[in-house]
Structures are given as structure tokens and as C-alpha cells.
Design a protein around this motif. Sequence first.
Motif, PDB file in Angstrom:
ATOM      1  N   GLY A  40       0.867  -1.570  -0.418  1.00  0.00           N
ATOM      2  CA  GLY A  40       0.208   0.519   0.145  1.00  0.00           C
ATOM      3  C   GLY A  40       0.882   1.620   0.151  1.00  0.00           C
ATOM      4  O   GLY A  40      -0.212   2.224  -0.145  1.00  0.00           O
ATOM      5  N   VAL A  41       1.866   0.846  -0.095  1.00  0.00           N
ATOM      6  CA  VAL A  41       3.495   2.411  -0.050  1.00  0.00           C
ATOM      7  C   VAL A  41       2.968   3.067  -1.716  1.00  0.00           C
ATOM      8  O   VAL A  41       3.939   3.882  -1.187  1.00  0.00           O
ATOM      9  CB  VAL A  41       4.227   2.225   0.553  1.00  0.00           C
ATOM     10  CG1 VAL A  41       3.829   1.770   2.375  1.00  0.00           C
ATOM     11  CG2 VAL A  41       5.198   1.870  -0.384  1.00  0.00           C
ATOM     12  N   GLY A  42       2.763   2.558  -3.171  1.00  0.00           N
ATOM     13  CA  GLY A  42       2.765   2.831  -3.911  1.00  0.00           C
ATOM     14  C   GLY A  42       4.043   2.374  -5.158  1.00  0.00           C
ATOM     15  O   GLY A  42       3.931   2.351  -5.906  1.00  0.00           O
ATOM     16  N   LYS A  43       3.978   1.602  -4.892  1.00  0.00           N
ATOM     17  CA  LYS A  43       5.404   0.478  -5.129  1.00  0.00           C
ATOM     18  C   LYS A  43       5.040  -0.118  -6.683  1.00  0.00           C
ATOM     19  O   LYS A  43       5.695   0.165  -7.371  1.00  0.00           O
ATOM     20  CB  LYS A  43       5.399  -0.710  -4.153  1.00  0.00           C
ATOM     21  CG  LYS A  43       6.726  -2.144  -5.293  1.00  0.00           C
ATOM     22  CD  LYS A  43       6.852  -3.413  -4.285  1.00  0.00           C
ATOM     23  CE  LYS A  43       4.923  -3.415  -3.637  1.00  0.00           C
ATOM     24  NZ  LYS A  43       4.500  -3.969  -5.307  1.00  0.00           N
ATOM     25  N   SER A  44       3.395  -0.317  -6.961  1.00  0.00           N
ATOM     26  CA  SER A  44       3.164  -0.915  -7.902  1.00  0.00           C
ATOM     27  C   SER A  44       3.063   0.277  -8.899  1.00  0.00           C
ATOM     28  O   SER A  44       3.795   0.585 -10.337  1.00  0.00           O
ATOM     29  CB  SER A  44       2.174  -1.481  -7.798  1.00  0.00           C
ATOM     30  OG  SER A  44       1.851  -2.530  -7.166  1.00  0.00           O
ATOM     31  N   MET A  45       2.685   1.010  -8.010  1.00  0.00           N
ATOM     32  CA  MET A  45       2.592   2.624  -9.746  1.00  0.00           C
ATOM     33  C   MET A  45       3.499   3.082  -9.322  1.00  0.00           C
ATOM     34  O   MET A  45       3.819   3.779 -10.962  1.00  0.00           O
ATOM     35  CB  MET A  45       1.454   3.282  -8.528  1.00  0.00           C
ATOM     36  CG  MET A  45       1.014   5.086  -9.382  1.00  0.00           C
ATOM     37  SD  MET A  45       0.516   6.134  -8.272  1.00  0.00           S
ATOM     38  CE  MET A  45       2.164   6.963  -7.279  1.00  0.00           C
ATOM     39  N   SER A  51      -1.873  -5.795  -9.218  1.00  0.00           N
ATOM     40  CA  SER A  51      -2.399  -4.322  -9.723  1.00  0.00           C
ATOM     41  C   SER A  51      -1.776  -3.932 -11.419  1.00  0.00           C
ATOM     42  O   SER A  51      -2.272  -3.040 -11.666  1.00  0.00           O
ATOM     43  CB  SER A  51      -2.199  -3.210  -8.358  1.00  0.00           C
ATOM     44  OG  SER A  51      -0.925  -3.057  -8.264  1.00  0.00           O
ATOM     45  N   ASN A  89       7.091   8.297  -0.971  1.00  0.00           N
ATOM     46  CA  ASN A  89       6.472   8.421  -1.755  1.00  0.00           C
ATOM     47  C   ASN A  89       5.107   9.343  -0.513  1.00  0.00           C
ATOM     48  O   ASN A  89       5.216   8.321   0.398  1.00  0.00           O
ATOM     49  CB  ASN A  89       5.325   6.908  -2.682  1.00  0.00           C
ATOM     50  CG  ASN A  89       4.038   6.911  -3.100  1.00  0.00           C
ATOM     51  OD1 ASN A  89       3.925   8.409  -4.038  1.00  0.00           O
ATOM     52  ND2 ASN A  89       3.227   6.404  -3.540  1.00  0.00           N
ATOM     53  N   MET A  90       3.902   9.814  -1.236  1.00  0.00           N
ATOM     54  CA  MET A  90       3.269   9.995  -0.593  1.00  0.00           C
ATOM     55  C   MET A  90       3.829  11.213   0.692  1.00  0.00           C
ATOM     56  O   MET A  90       4.114  11.710   1.927  1.00  0.00           O
ATOM     57  CB  MET A  90       2.537   9.501   0.057  1.00  0.00           C
ATOM     58  CG  MET A  90       2.031   8.446  -0.295  1.00  0.00           C
ATOM     59  SD  MET A  90       0.872   6.843   0.725  1.00  0.00           S
ATOM     60  CE  MET A  90       0.071   5.757  -1.235  1.00  0.00           C
ATOM     61  N   ASP A 108      -1.462  13.088  -4.472  1.00  0.00           N
ATOM     62  CA  ASP A 108      -2.063  12.889  -5.777  1.00  0.00           C
ATOM     63  C   ASP A 108      -3.219  12.965  -6.072  1.00  0.00           C
ATOM     64  O   ASP A 108      -3.076  11.983  -6.831  1.00  0.00           O
ATOM     65  CB  ASP A 108      -1.277  13.998  -6.672  1.00  0.00           C
ATOM     66  CG  ASP A 108      -1.274  14.468  -7.680  1.00  0.00           C
ATOM     67  OD1 ASP A 108      -3.050  15.225  -8.160  1.00  0.00           O
ATOM     68  OD2 ASP A 108      -0.732  14.790  -8.941  1.00  0.00           O
ATOM     69  N   LEU A 122      -3.129  10.764  -9.692  1.00  0.00           N
ATOM     70  CA  LEU A 122      -2.254   9.552  -9.817  1.00  0.00           C
ATOM     71  C   LEU A 122      -3.163   8.571  -9.481  1.00  0.00           C
ATOM     72  O   LEU A 122      -3.361   7.397 -10.204  1.00  0.00           O
ATOM     73  CB  LEU A 122      -1.012   9.754  -8.853  1.00  0.00           C
ATOM     74  CG  LEU A 122       0.232  10.462  -8.464  1.00  0.00           C
ATOM     75  CD1 LEU A 122       1.553  10.807  -8.187  1.00  0.00           C
ATOM     76  CD2 LEU A 122       1.066   9.854 -10.261  1.00  0.00           C
ATOM     77  N   SER A 123      -3.902   8.745  -8.356  1.00  0.00           N
ATOM     78  CA  SER A 123      -4.396   7.475  -7.659  1.00  0.00           C
ATOM     79  C   SER A 123      -5.807   7.280  -9.241  1.00  0.00           C
ATOM     80  O   SER A 123      -6.000   6.090  -9.141  1.00  0.00           O
ATOM     81  CB  SER A 123      -5.382   7.253  -6.804  1.00  0.00           C
ATOM     82  OG  SER A 123      -6.183   8.953  -6.739  1.00  0.00           O
ATOM     83  N   VAL A 142      -4.215   5.399 -11.920  1.00  0.00           N
ATOM     84  CA  VAL A 142      -4.987   4.074 -12.051  1.00  0.00           C
ATOM     85  C   VAL A 142      -5.712   3.578 -11.590  1.00  0.00           C
ATOM     86  O   VAL A 142      -5.776   2.338 -12.650  1.00  0.00           O
ATOM     87  CB  VAL A 142      -3.784   3.470 -10.458  1.00  0.00           C
ATOM     88  CG1 VAL A 142      -3.792   2.713  -9.924  1.00  0.00           C
ATOM     89  CG2 VAL A 142      -1.953   4.183 -10.098  1.00  0.00           C
TER      90      VAL A 142
HETATM   91  P1  ADP Z   1       1.689  -1.179  -3.295  1.00  0.00           P
HETATM   92  O1  ADP Z   1       1.775  -1.969  -4.477  1.00  0.00           O
HETATM   93  O2  ADP Z   1       2.998  -0.639  -2.185  1.00  0.00           O
HETATM   94  O3  ADP Z   1       0.979  -2.055  -2.667  1.00  0.00           O
HETATM   95  P2  ADP Z   1       0.408   0.233  -4.689  1.00  0.00           P
HETATM   96  O4  ADP Z   1       1.096   1.079  -5.918  1.00  0.00           O
HETATM   97  O5  ADP Z   1      -0.676  -1.066  -5.247  1.00  0.00           O
HETATM   98  O6  ADP Z   1       0.508   0.664  -3.481  1.00  0.00           O
HETATM   99  O7  ADP Z   1      -0.827   1.776  -4.465  1.00  0.00           O
HETATM  100  C1  ADP Z   1      -1.687   1.183  -3.302  1.00  0.00           C
HETATM  101  C2  ADP Z   1      -3.192   2.737  -4.114  1.00  0.00           C
HETATM  102  O8  ADP Z   1      -2.345   4.191  -3.518  1.00  0.00           O
HETATM  103  C3  ADP Z   1      -3.135   2.877  -4.941  1.00  0.00           C
HETATM  104  O9  ADP Z   1      -4.764   2.797  -5.322  1.00  0.00           O
HETATM  105  C4  ADP Z   1      -2.586   3.964  -6.174  1.00  0.00           C
HETATM  106  O10 ADP Z   1      -2.762   4.000  -6.792  1.00  0.00           O
HETATM  107  C5  ADP Z   1      -2.172   4.863  -4.398  1.00  0.00           C
HETATM  108  N1  ADP Z   1      -1.538   5.797  -5.168  1.00  0.00           N
HETATM  109  C6  ADP Z   1      -0.269   4.972  -4.905  1.00  0.00           C
HETATM  110  N2  ADP Z   1       0.705   5.997  -4.193  1.00  0.00           N
HETATM  111  C7  ADP Z   1      -0.400   7.103  -4.785  1.00  0.00           C
HETATM  112  C8  ADP Z   1       0.096   9.094  -4.830  1.00  0.00           C
HETATM  113  N3  ADP Z   1       1.119   9.055  -4.432  1.00  0.00           N
HETATM  114  N4  ADP Z   1      -1.315   9.447  -4.836  1.00  0.00           N
HETATM  115  C9  ADP Z   1      -2.485   8.845  -4.916  1.00  0.00           C
HETATM  116  N5  ADP Z   1      -2.430   7.935  -4.279  1.00  0.00           N
HETATM  117  C10 ADP Z   1      -1.293   7.427  -4.173  1.00  0.00           C
END
Ligand code: ADP
Length: 269
Positions: free
Chosen positions: A42-47, A74, A203-204, A242, A245-246, A249
Motif C-alpha cells: 500500500g505504499v505505492g510500489k506498483s504505481m 495491480s 511516496n506520499m 496526488d 495519480l490515484s 491508476v
Molecule cells: P503497493 O504496490 O505498495 O501495494 P500501490 O501502488 O498498489 O501500492 O498503491 C496503493 C494505492 O495507493 C493505489 O490505489 C494507488 O493508486 C494509490 N497511490 C499510490 N501512490 C499515490 C500517490 N502518490 N498519490 C495518490 N494515490 C497514490
Amino acid sequence: MSECNHDCSSCGETCEKRDFLATPKDSTKIGKMIAVMSGKGGVGKSMITDILAVNALRKGYKTAILDADVTGPSVPKAFGITEKAYGNSDGTTIYPVESRQGIKIMSMNLLLSDDGDPVVWRGPVISGAVKQFYTDVLWENVDYMFVDMPPGTGDVPLTVFQSLPIDGIVVVTTPQDLVSMIVEKAVRMAEMMNVKIYGIIENMSYISCPHCGEKIYPYGKSKLNEVAANFNIPVLGALPIDEELSSLVDKGEIESVGDYLAEATEALK
Ligand code: ADP
């Protein structure tokens, strides 16, 4: 032994540093393989994996993503991919699915008949699947492959480091994450596995005020620079929270992302 076939029983030697690398398809050609890691989900690794891949593609590199986050895959969703991967008739080769702009992707969700099906498998089976994403998929002509790792330093990351020729890692943290501990674990694992650490992305990190642009730090000022200096690794960038960004995705339009993480992309060369 000059010709190691990775089977220690064949020569009777137990090498100190055994080479477990898996053998890919003959026509697989991958220039650089970069694993994106985090301490927790949930830290945005995939994004961030997706953004790094989009940036590499924009720079003219043939780019691929291997989604090793098998239980939380994802990547296809972020690219708006609804089709499934297919293989050849004798079942020996799987073809990656290409995104709209041409990023080759392999992910568990491209193989499940229903995206909502959970992957209820034990660790070694999941690790086996990830290995097959490397050995059984035809990765022709890839300059950069990004591997979206499952969070932590468990079974699957270990398999990835042992079986795939990873060049280096990028660590993703958030300010509320226990940054120092996460970084230390990633650094130690990378050292054990003999791979380079390209650096850390936070991130974040902050929110930009929509009215005046001032940066607001909801989790307090970042300690990232301090931690990075302690471990002697580079900071590759910071992303704000932001909504854009979400929503990219969620809408499957990550390929339209703005100019983020340019510095990180340069550092991966
Ligand atoms: P992980 O791979 O670490 O589990 P994800 O990339 O799936 O995390 O991100 C988790 C959620 O948070 C997703 O819905 C993604 O779109 C959202 N997210 C990630 N980074 C940001 C950001 N910087 N701003 C807004 N939303 C974000």
C-alpha cells in the motif's frame, strides 16, 4: 567446475556461492532488470514501478514489467488491460500482453479467468509462478524490465533474487513507514544477494496546497535524506499524494502520467 549446470550432485562440489539463475527462453533478451521493493503493501510500489516503466518507454527504451506481486497484481489494471495472456499450442511459451503504448507485461491477473479470483497458494507455488514468469514468457528485445516485487523480504523476493538476473533495486518508502528499518532490511538483502541499490523513492511525501502550492507534510518532515546518508544510498525522488495519480491508476490510464520521477529514471541508466 568450468561448466556449472547448477546441479551440485553432478560434480559433487558444494560451492560457497552457488548460482541458481533460471534459464529463460532462447530468444529472451533483457538489458537491465530492476526490482522495485517496499517494506509493506500500500505504499505505492506498483504505481512507482508503472511510472518508471512509462518513463523508460518515453525515453525510447523497449520496456517490460514482470508483476511478481502475485497475490496483489495491480499492474494490468493501471494500464487498462482487460485482455488475457495466451501461449503457444504446445504450452511451452507464454506471450506477454502489450499495453496501449507497447510496454510488455506479465502478471497473474493476465492468466486468471476472473480478475477477482484470489490466488490462494502456498509460498513455494507462488515463487514457482514468478520464476515461470521469467522462464516461460517470451521476453524478446527488452531494454528495461521492471519487477514489481511483493512487499517485504520473504520467499518470493528471495526467489526473484536467486533466479532472475536482477541488476539492482529501487526501494519505495512512505514517511509514515519505518523508513530506517525498511531501508536497512533492503540494504542488507541487496548486499547478501550481491545486487546494486539504485536508491530510495519516497511516496506520499507531501501534499501541494491547491490554492498556493505550499507543500504540506501530513506525516511531518521527511527523514529520508538522513536515512539515505546513513546507509550511503541515493535519494531518487519524492512523490506527493496526488488525487490525479490515484485516478490515473483507477482509470487504467497510467501511461498518461505527467512528468514524475525524472531523476530516478536517469539514475537507472
Ligand atoms: P503497493 O504496490 O505498495 O501495494 P500501490 O501502488 O498498489 O501500492 O498503491 C496503493 C494505492 O495507493 C493505489 O490505489 C494507488 O493508486 C494509490 N497511490 C499510490 N501512490 C499515490 C500517490 N502518490 N498519490 C495518490 N494515490 C497514490
